[in-house]
Scaffold this motif. Structure first.
Motif, mmCIF file in Angstrom:
data_model
loop_
_atom_site.group_PDB
_atom_site.id
_atom_site.type_symbol
_atom_site.label_atom_id
_atom_site.label_comp_id
_atom_site.label_asym_id
_atom_site.label_seq_id
_atom_site.Cartn_x
_atom_site.Cartn_y
_atom_site.Cartn_z
ATOM 1 N N TYR A 36 77.825 -17.241 23.080
ATOM 2 C CA TYR A 36 76.745 -16.333 23.430
ATOM 3 C C TYR A 36 75.681 -16.987 24.299
ATOM 4 O O TYR A 36 74.777 -16.322 24.771
ATOM 5 C CB TYR A 36 76.125 -15.757 22.157
ATOM 6 C CG TYR A 36 77.044 -14.805 21.433
ATOM 7 C CD1 TYR A 36 77.320 -13.544 21.964
ATOM 8 C CD2 TYR A 36 77.668 -15.179 20.252
ATOM 9 C CE1 TYR A 36 78.176 -12.672 21.311
ATOM 10 C CE2 TYR A 36 78.525 -14.305 19.592
ATOM 11 C CZ TYR A 36 78.767 -13.061 20.123
ATOM 12 O OH TYR A 36 79.624 -12.201 19.484
ATOM 13 N N THR A 41 75.419 -10.389 26.413
ATOM 14 C CA THR A 41 75.364 -9.660 25.147
ATOM 15 C C THR A 41 74.505 -8.411 25.325
ATOM 16 O O THR A 41 73.660 -8.357 26.227
ATOM 17 C CB THR A 41 74.770 -10.511 24.008
ATOM 18 O OG1 THR A 41 73.395 -10.789 24.305
ATOM 19 C CG2 THR A 41 75.537 -11.821 23.841
ATOM 20 N N ALA A 222 79.397 -6.620 27.832
ATOM 21 C CA ALA A 222 79.289 -7.569 26.728
ATOM 22 C C ALA A 222 80.639 -7.787 26.062
ATOM 23 O O ALA A 222 80.994 -8.920 25.706
ATOM 24 C CB ALA A 222 78.263 -7.067 25.710
ATOM 25 N N ARG A 225 82.727 -10.086 27.946
ATOM 26 C CA ARG A 225 82.142 -11.421 28.020
ATOM 27 C C ARG A 225 81.865 -11.828 29.463
ATOM 28 O O ARG A 225 82.261 -12.906 29.918
ATOM 29 C CB ARG A 225 83.034 -12.452 27.324
ATOM 30 C CG ARG A 225 83.070 -12.293 25.825
ATOM 31 C CD ARG A 225 83.998 -13.291 25.197
ATOM 32 N NE ARG A 225 85.395 -12.947 25.448
ATOM 33 C CZ ARG A 225 86.401 -13.808 25.323
ATOM 34 N NH1 ARG A 225 86.158 -15.061 25.005
ATOM 35 N NH2 ARG A 225 87.638 -13.417 25.547
ATOM 36 N N GLU A 231 73.220 -10.078 32.386
ATOM 37 C CA GLU A 231 72.186 -9.422 31.587
ATOM 38 C C GLU A 231 71.016 -9.025 32.468
ATOM 39 O O GLU A 231 70.483 -7.917 32.342
ATOM 40 C CB GLU A 231 71.722 -10.359 30.473
ATOM 41 C CG GLU A 231 72.773 -10.630 29.416
ATOM 42 C CD GLU A 231 72.305 -11.595 28.352
ATOM 43 O OE1 GLU A 231 73.035 -11.758 27.338
ATOM 44 O OE2 GLU A 231 71.226 -12.193 28.522
#
Length: 259
Positions: A36, A41, A222, A225, A231
Motif C-alpha cells: 500500500y 488505494t 485500487a 493496484r 491517487e
C-alpha cells in the motif's frame, strides 16, 4: 466491452494498464502481494481529494481578498485560467506528474472558481454561492453513500447510458456556442423558462451520475493496484466533476432567482 467514466482524466491509458511486476509463491503460483506504500488505494485517493479541495478553497478566497482590498480580480482570474488549463492538459498527457501538479492546479482553478462565484454573488443574488456549495457537497455525500452501500450499482448498462448522455450534452453545448457566436441565436437552455430550469435540473442529475462513474473508476484502479501517483490523478479528475456540478448548481439557482 468495458465502459469507462466520461471524465477525460479517467479515460487515460494509465487506467487501462496494470503493474507489470508479478510475485510468486513457493509453489510457483502467482502471489497476491499488495504494497500500500506503492499502490493506489481508495482511502488514499479520497484523502488526496480532500487535500485538493482544501487548496481549491484557498485559491477561491483570493479573488474575495482582492475585492476586499479594492483590487481588480479579472486579470488574476484570466491568468489562473490559462495556467490551470495548461496544467490540466499536461497532467492528462503525463499522469506521473500529477503528484506535483495537482496541488498547483487546485490552487489556480480555485482562483477561477472564486472569480466566477463573485460574479454570481454580486450580479445575481447575495448568498447564491453558499447555496451552490451546499447543494454540491450534499449531492457528493449522497452519491458517495449510495455508491458505498451499493444502493446504486454501476453496471455496464448504467455506464453506457451515462456516458452517452454526457457526450450528447457536451455536443449540444458545443453546437449552442457555435450557433450563438455565428448567428446570435440563443437556444432554449438560456433564460428562466420552465424548460430551461428543467434542463438545468437534468444536467445536475447527469453530473451527479458521473460521480458514480468516477467512484467506480477509483475503486477499480485500487483493485488493479495502479501506481501510487494515480491517487493524485484520480483526485484531480474527481475534483473536475465536482467543479462541473457546482457550476451547474450556480446556473440553476441563477435561473430560479431571475425575475
Amino acid at each position: 466491452m468495458q465502459q469507462q467514466s466520461n471524465n477525460p482524466f479517467f479515460k487515460n491509458k494509465e487506467f487501462n494498464s496494470a503493474p507489470q511486476t508479478t510475485y510468486y509463491n513457493a509453489d510457483g503460483s502467482p502471489a497476491n502481494v499488495i504494497d500500500y506504500n506503492d499502490t493506489m488505494t481508495v482511502n488514499g485517493a479520497m484523502a488526496k481529494t480532500a487535500i485538493l479541495f482544501g487548496l481549491l478553497l484557498a485559491g477561491a478566497l483570493v479573488p474575495f481578498y482582492l475585492i476586499a482590498q479594492g483590487m481588480n480580480f479579472y486579470t488574476p482570474a484570466i491568468v489562473s485560467f490559462v495556467i490551470a488549463l495548461i496544467i490540466g492538459l499536461s497532467v492528462g498527457f503525463a499522469p506521473k506528474q500529477s503528484r506535483y501538479l495537482a496541488p498547483a492546479y487546485a490552487l489556480f482553478e480555485g482562483v477561477v472558481i472564486g472569480s466566477i462565484s463573485i460574479l454570481f454573488e454580486v450580479y445575481v443574488q447575495p448568498g447564491i454561492v453558499l447555496q451552490a456549495v451546499g447543494g454540491t457537497f450534499v449531492t457528493f455525500i449522497v452519491c458517495l453513500l449510495l455508491y458505498r452501500f451499493r444502493v446504486v450499482n454501476v453496471t455496464e448498462r448504467f455506464k453506457s447510458v451515462v456516458i452517452a448522455a454526457t457526450m450528447a450534452l457536451f455536443i449540444y453545448y458545443l453546437v449552442s456556442m457555435v450557433v450563438s457566436w455565428a448567428f446570435g441565436i440563443t437556444l432554449f437552455h438560456h433564460g428562466n423558462s420552465l424548460i430551461s430550469i428543467g434542463f438545468s435540473i437534468f444536467v445536475i442529475v447527469l453530473a451527479a451520475l458521473n460521480l458514480f462513474l468516477d467512484f467506480d473508476m477509483i475503486e477499480e484502479g485500487a483493485e488493479r493496484r495502479l501506481p501510487k501517483y494515480m491517487e493524485w490523478f484520480s483526485a484531480m479528475g474527481l475534483m473536475m466533476t465536482m467543479i462541473w456540478l457546482y457550476l451547474e448548481f450556480l446556473k440553476l439557482l441563477a435561473k430560479l432567482n431571475r425575475d
